[in-house]
Design a protein around this motif. Structure first.
Motif, short mmCIF file in Angstrom:
data_model
loop_
_atom_site.label_atom_id
_atom_site.label_comp_id
_atom_site.label_asym_id
_atom_site.label_seq_id
_atom_site.Cartn_x
_atom_site.Cartn_y
_atom_site.Cartn_z
N ALA A 189 -10.44 -10.03 -3.31
CA ALA A 189 -11.53 -9.27 -3.30
C ALA A 189 -11.47 -8.14 -4.13
N GLU A 190 -10.13 -7.31 -4.35
CA GLU A 190 -10.27 -6.28 -4.85
C GLU A 190 -9.36 -6.36 -6.17
N ALA A 191 -9.21 -7.81 -6.46
CA ALA A 191 -8.08 -7.86 -7.75
C ALA A 191 -8.46 -7.23 -9.05
N ASP A 192 -9.88 -7.18 -9.19
CA ASP A 192 -10.52 -6.53 -10.47
C ASP A 192 -10.06 -5.33 -10.64
N ARG A 193 -10.33 -4.62 -9.49
CA ARG A 193 -9.91 -2.97 -9.34
C ARG A 193 -8.36 -2.75 -9.68
N HIS A 194 -7.67 -3.50 -9.11
CA HIS A 194 -5.97 -3.48 -9.28
C HIS A 194 -5.64 -3.84 -10.61
N ARG A 195 -6.43 -4.76 -11.01
CA ARG A 195 -5.98 -5.11 -12.60
C ARG A 195 -6.43 -4.18 -13.43
N SER A 196 -7.39 -3.40 -13.24
CA SER A 196 -8.03 -2.28 -14.02
C SER A 196 -7.04 -1.14 -14.29
N ARG A 197 -6.80 -0.81 -12.92
CA ARG A 197 -5.67 0.20 -12.82
C ARG A 197 -4.38 -0.10 -13.41
N TRP B 225 -4.84 -8.93 -2.41
CA TRP B 225 -6.25 -8.81 -1.92
C TRP B 225 -7.17 -9.23 -3.04
N SER C 48 0.67 -1.29 -0.07
CA SER C 48 0.00 -0.06 -0.05
C SER C 48 0.72 1.19 -0.05
N ALA D 164 -3.07 -7.12 -6.53
CA ALA D 164 -4.12 -8.00 -6.82
C ALA D 164 -3.85 -9.41 -6.31
#
Length: 278
Positions: free
Chosen positions: A242-250, A240, A214, A237
Protein backbone atom coordinates in the motif's frame (compact mmCIF):
# COMPACT_ATOMS: atom_id res chain seq x y z
CA UNK A 1 41.88 12.82 12.92
CA UNK A 2 43.21 9.58 14.37
CA UNK A 3 42.73 6.12 12.85
CA UNK A 4 40.58 5.03 15.80
CA UNK A 5 37.93 7.61 14.86
CA UNK A 6 37.90 6.35 11.29
CA UNK A 7 37.64 2.79 12.58
CA UNK A 8 34.68 3.66 14.80
CA UNK A 9 32.93 5.27 11.81
CA UNK A 10 33.58 2.19 9.66
CA UNK A 11 32.87 -0.53 12.20
CA UNK A 12 31.33 1.10 15.25
CA UNK A 13 28.79 3.69 16.33
CA UNK A 14 30.49 6.96 15.41
CA UNK A 15 28.87 9.24 12.81
CA UNK A 16 31.08 9.67 9.76
CA UNK A 17 33.55 12.56 9.62
CA UNK A 18 33.05 15.06 6.75
CA UNK A 19 33.76 13.64 3.27
CA UNK A 20 36.83 15.85 2.77
CA UNK A 21 38.34 14.47 5.97
CA UNK A 22 37.60 10.89 4.91
CA UNK A 23 39.14 11.47 1.48
CA UNK A 24 42.30 13.11 2.81
CA UNK A 25 45.66 11.39 2.75
CA UNK A 26 47.35 9.60 5.58
CA UNK A 27 48.65 6.15 6.48
CA UNK A 28 47.35 3.27 4.31
CA UNK A 29 45.02 1.78 6.91
CA UNK A 30 43.41 5.15 7.61
CA UNK A 31 42.88 5.69 3.88
CA UNK A 32 41.32 2.24 3.65
CA UNK A 33 38.96 3.02 6.52
CA UNK A 34 38.07 6.34 4.91
CA UNK A 35 37.21 4.57 1.66
CA UNK A 36 35.05 2.05 3.51
CA UNK A 37 33.04 4.86 5.12
CA UNK A 38 32.77 6.80 1.86
CA UNK A 39 31.46 3.68 0.13
CA UNK A 40 28.88 3.17 2.86
CA UNK A 41 27.69 6.72 2.17
CA UNK A 42 27.44 5.95 -1.55
CA UNK A 43 30.34 8.30 -2.33
CA UNK A 44 31.86 5.79 -4.69
CA UNK A 45 34.00 8.18 -6.73
CA UNK A 46 35.90 9.45 -3.70
CA UNK A 47 36.22 5.91 -2.37
CA UNK A 48 37.54 4.58 -5.68
CA UNK A 49 40.26 7.24 -5.77
CA UNK A 50 41.58 6.05 -2.41
CA UNK A 51 41.19 2.37 -3.17
CA UNK A 52 42.88 2.54 -6.57
CA UNK A 53 46.00 3.97 -4.96
CA UNK A 54 46.00 1.41 -2.15
CA UNK A 55 45.47 -1.49 -4.56
CA UNK A 56 48.67 -0.52 -6.39
CA UNK A 57 50.68 -0.36 -3.19
CA UNK A 58 53.33 -2.81 -2.08
CA UNK A 59 51.58 -3.91 1.09
CA UNK A 60 49.85 -7.17 0.22
CA UNK A 61 47.27 -7.05 3.02
CA UNK A 62 46.13 -3.47 2.41
CA UNK A 63 46.12 -4.01 -1.36
CA UNK A 64 43.98 -7.13 -1.00
CA UNK A 65 41.57 -5.37 1.37
CA UNK A 66 41.36 -2.39 -1.00
CA UNK A 67 40.58 -4.62 -3.99
CA UNK A 68 37.91 -6.51 -2.05
CA UNK A 69 36.40 -3.23 -0.85
CA UNK A 70 36.27 -1.82 -4.37
CA UNK A 71 34.68 -5.10 -5.49
CA UNK A 72 31.98 -4.69 -2.85
CA UNK A 73 31.26 -1.16 -4.08
CA UNK A 74 30.92 -2.41 -7.66
CA UNK A 75 28.66 -5.20 -6.43
CA UNK A 76 26.49 -2.70 -4.54
CA UNK A 77 25.80 -1.07 -7.91
CA UNK A 78 24.95 -4.42 -9.50
CA UNK A 79 28.34 -5.10 -11.06
CA UNK A 80 28.86 -8.69 -9.94
CA UNK A 81 30.87 -9.67 -13.02
CA UNK A 82 33.22 -6.69 -12.63
CA UNK A 83 33.52 -7.39 -8.91
CA UNK A 84 34.53 -10.99 -9.59
CA UNK A 85 37.73 -9.85 -11.33
CA UNK A 86 38.59 -7.53 -8.44
CA UNK A 87 37.88 -10.22 -5.85
CA UNK A 88 40.06 -12.64 -7.80
CA UNK A 89 42.91 -10.15 -7.67
CA UNK A 90 42.27 -9.65 -3.95
CA UNK A 91 42.44 -13.39 -3.41
CA UNK A 92 45.81 -13.64 -5.15
CA UNK A 93 47.24 -10.81 -3.05
CA UNK A 94 45.77 -12.17 0.20
CA UNK A 95 47.06 -15.69 -0.42
CA UNK A 96 50.63 -14.38 -0.30
CA UNK A 97 50.11 -12.04 2.66
CA UNK A 98 51.09 -12.24 6.31
CA UNK A 99 50.27 -9.87 9.15
CA UNK A 100 49.48 -9.48 12.82
CA UNK A 101 45.84 -10.13 13.78
CA UNK A 102 43.42 -7.20 13.69
CA UNK A 103 40.22 -7.10 15.81
CA UNK A 104 38.09 -6.09 12.80
CA UNK A 105 39.70 -8.46 10.32
CA UNK A 106 41.92 -5.88 8.61
CA UNK A 107 44.66 -8.49 8.45
CA UNK A 108 45.87 -11.24 6.14
CA UNK A 109 43.28 -13.78 7.23
CA UNK A 110 40.50 -11.20 7.05
CA UNK A 111 41.62 -10.14 3.58
CA UNK A 112 41.49 -13.77 2.45
CA UNK A 113 37.99 -14.15 3.89
CA UNK A 114 36.84 -10.87 2.30
CA UNK A 115 38.00 -12.04 -1.12
CA UNK A 116 36.33 -15.44 -0.75
CA UNK A 117 33.06 -13.97 0.55
CA UNK A 118 33.14 -11.45 -2.26
CA UNK A 119 33.61 -14.21 -4.83
CA UNK A 120 30.73 -16.17 -3.29
CA UNK A 121 28.51 -13.09 -3.58
CA UNK A 122 29.72 -12.46 -7.14
CA UNK A 123 28.81 -16.00 -8.20
CA UNK A 124 25.46 -15.65 -6.45
CA UNK A 125 24.68 -12.42 -8.29
CA UNK A 126 25.43 -14.04 -11.66
CA UNK A 127 23.30 -17.11 -10.94
CA UNK A 128 26.18 -19.54 -10.31
CA UNK A 129 24.77 -20.96 -7.10
CA UNK A 130 26.88 -24.12 -6.99
CA UNK A 131 30.08 -22.14 -7.39
CA UNK A 132 28.88 -19.69 -4.73
CA UNK A 133 28.22 -22.52 -2.30
CA UNK A 134 31.66 -24.03 -2.91
CA UNK A 135 33.53 -20.76 -2.31
CA UNK A 136 31.37 -19.98 0.70
CA UNK A 137 32.57 -23.18 2.32
CA UNK A 138 36.17 -22.01 1.95
CA UNK A 139 35.28 -18.63 3.44
CA UNK A 140 33.68 -20.25 6.47
CA UNK A 141 37.01 -21.83 7.39
CA UNK A 142 38.55 -18.34 7.64
CA UNK A 143 35.78 -16.79 9.74
CA UNK A 144 37.75 -15.90 12.87
CA UNK A 145 36.52 -12.36 13.60
CA UNK A 146 33.14 -10.71 14.09
CA UNK A 147 33.15 -8.89 10.75
CA UNK A 148 33.87 -12.02 8.74
CA UNK A 149 31.27 -14.02 10.67
CA UNK A 150 28.70 -11.29 10.07
CA UNK A 151 29.36 -11.20 6.32
CA UNK A 152 29.36 -14.99 6.20
CA UNK A 153 25.86 -14.91 7.67
CA UNK A 154 24.70 -12.41 5.03
CA UNK A 155 25.97 -14.37 2.05
CA UNK A 156 24.77 -17.70 3.48
CA UNK A 157 21.28 -16.26 3.96
CA UNK A 158 21.25 -14.65 0.52
CA UNK A 159 22.33 -17.92 -1.08
CA UNK A 160 19.52 -19.74 0.71
CA UNK A 161 17.00 -17.16 -0.53
CA UNK A 162 18.31 -17.41 -4.09
CA UNK A 163 18.05 -21.21 -3.85
CA UNK A 164 14.38 -21.01 -2.86
CA UNK A 165 15.12 -22.09 0.71
CA UNK A 166 13.83 -19.10 2.65
CA UNK A 167 13.44 -21.01 5.92
CA UNK A 168 17.14 -21.88 5.81
CA UNK A 169 18.03 -18.20 5.41
CA UNK A 170 16.69 -17.21 8.83
CA UNK A 171 19.31 -18.83 11.10
CA UNK A 172 22.41 -17.37 9.37
CA UNK A 173 20.70 -13.98 9.14
CA UNK A 174 19.91 -14.12 12.87
CA UNK A 175 23.52 -15.08 13.57
CA UNK A 176 24.78 -12.14 11.52
CA UNK A 177 22.54 -9.73 13.40
CA UNK A 178 23.79 -11.12 16.71
CA UNK A 179 27.43 -10.68 15.68
CA UNK A 180 26.92 -7.14 14.40
CA UNK A 181 24.93 -6.07 17.45
CA UNK A 182 27.49 -7.51 19.85
CA UNK A 183 30.28 -5.70 17.99
CA UNK A 184 28.39 -2.40 18.21
CA UNK A 185 28.62 -1.77 14.46
CA UNK A 186 25.76 0.42 13.26
CA UNK A 187 26.45 -0.24 9.58
CA UNK A 188 26.67 -4.01 9.94
CA UNK A 189 23.59 -4.04 12.15
CA UNK A 190 21.59 -2.13 9.52
CA UNK A 191 22.61 -4.56 6.78
CA UNK A 192 21.91 -7.55 9.04
CA UNK A 193 18.42 -6.24 9.80
CA UNK A 194 17.73 -5.95 6.09
CA UNK A 195 18.93 -9.48 5.33
CA UNK A 196 16.92 -10.94 8.19
CA UNK A 197 13.90 -8.78 7.32
CA UNK A 198 13.99 -10.04 3.74
CA UNK A 199 14.19 -13.65 4.92
CA UNK A 200 11.34 -13.27 7.42
CA UNK A 201 9.19 -11.39 4.92
CA UNK A 202 9.64 -14.22 2.42
CA UNK A 203 8.30 -16.81 4.88
CA UNK A 204 5.36 -14.61 5.90
CA UNK A 205 6.60 -13.21 9.21
CA UNK A 206 5.67 -9.70 8.13
CA UNK A 207 5.39 -8.09 11.54
CA UNK A 208 8.95 -8.70 12.71
CA UNK A 209 10.25 -8.18 9.19
CA UNK A 210 8.59 -4.77 9.15
CA UNK A 211 10.08 -3.82 12.52
CA UNK A 212 13.56 -4.79 11.34
CA UNK A 213 13.31 -2.92 8.05
CA UNK A 214 11.80 0.18 9.67
CA UNK A 215 14.68 0.29 12.14
CA UNK A 216 17.20 -0.23 9.36
CA UNK A 217 15.71 2.59 7.31
CA UNK A 218 15.79 4.97 10.28
CA UNK A 219 19.43 4.22 11.08
CA UNK A 220 20.48 4.30 7.43
CA UNK A 221 19.10 7.84 7.23
CA UNK A 222 20.54 8.91 10.58
CA UNK A 223 24.05 7.73 9.72
CA UNK A 224 23.87 8.69 6.01
CA UNK A 225 24.29 5.10 4.82
CA UNK A 226 22.97 5.71 1.32
CA UNK A 227 24.42 2.44 0.04
CA UNK A 228 21.95 0.65 2.34
CA UNK A 229 19.13 3.18 2.28
CA UNK A 230 17.99 2.51 -1.29
CA UNK A 231 17.99 -1.32 -0.98
CA UNK A 232 16.06 -0.88 2.27
CA UNK A 233 13.47 1.13 0.37
CA UNK A 234 13.00 -1.68 -2.14
CA UNK A 235 12.49 -4.22 0.63
CA UNK A 236 10.02 -1.87 2.33
CA UNK A 237 8.08 -1.52 -0.92
CA UNK A 238 7.70 -5.29 -1.07
CA UNK A 239 6.66 -5.55 2.58
CA UNK A 240 4.07 -2.75 2.43
CA UNK A 241 2.39 -2.77 -1.01
CA UNK A 242 0.00 0.00 0.00
CA UNK A 243 2.98 2.31 0.50
CA UNK A 244 5.08 0.94 -2.34
CA UNK A 245 4.92 4.09 -4.48
CA UNK A 246 6.21 6.26 -1.65
CA UNK A 247 9.07 3.91 -0.89
CA UNK A 248 10.03 3.54 -4.54
CA UNK A 249 9.97 7.31 -5.05
CA UNK A 250 12.25 7.78 -2.07
CA UNK A 251 14.51 4.99 -3.30
CA UNK A 252 14.82 6.68 -6.69
CA UNK A 253 15.84 9.96 -5.05
CA UNK A 254 18.50 8.30 -2.89
CA UNK A 255 19.83 6.29 -5.81
CA UNK A 256 20.00 9.39 -7.99
CA UNK A 257 22.22 11.06 -5.38
CA UNK A 258 24.38 7.93 -5.14
CA UNK A 259 24.94 7.89 -8.89
CA UNK A 260 25.87 11.58 -8.87
CA UNK A 261 28.58 10.69 -6.35
CA UNK A 262 29.81 7.68 -8.35
CA UNK A 263 32.70 7.48 -10.76
CA UNK A 264 31.94 6.88 -14.47
CA UNK A 265 32.58 3.14 -14.15
CA UNK A 266 30.15 2.90 -11.26
CA UNK A 267 27.45 4.74 -13.20
CA UNK A 268 28.04 2.54 -16.23
CA UNK A 269 27.67 -0.57 -14.10
CA UNK A 270 24.48 0.66 -12.44
CA UNK A 271 22.81 1.61 -15.72
CA UNK A 272 23.60 -1.81 -17.19
CA UNK A 273 22.52 -3.84 -14.18
CA UNK A 274 19.16 -5.58 -13.79
CA UNK A 275 19.55 -5.26 -10.02
CA UNK A 276 19.57 -1.45 -9.85
CA UNK A 277 16.31 0.41 -10.65
CA UNK A 278 17.80 3.39 -12.47
Amino acid sequence: MHEIEFRRAAFGDRPAPPPDVLAAGGPPKRRLLGAIVLGAQGRYAAAATLLDGLARGRGQVIAALALATLASHRRQLGGHAVARGLDGSALRRAAAAESEPDPDGLDARGALADALLGLAADHLGTGRLTASRRVLGRAAAAADNWRTRTRLGWVTAELALASGEAEAAVAPAEAALGEATAAGSIRHTVKSRLVLGAALGTIGQKRRAGELVSGALADADKYELSSLSWPAGLIAADLWPAEADRHRSRTAAVLHAVLLNSDPEGRRIAHGSPWVPV
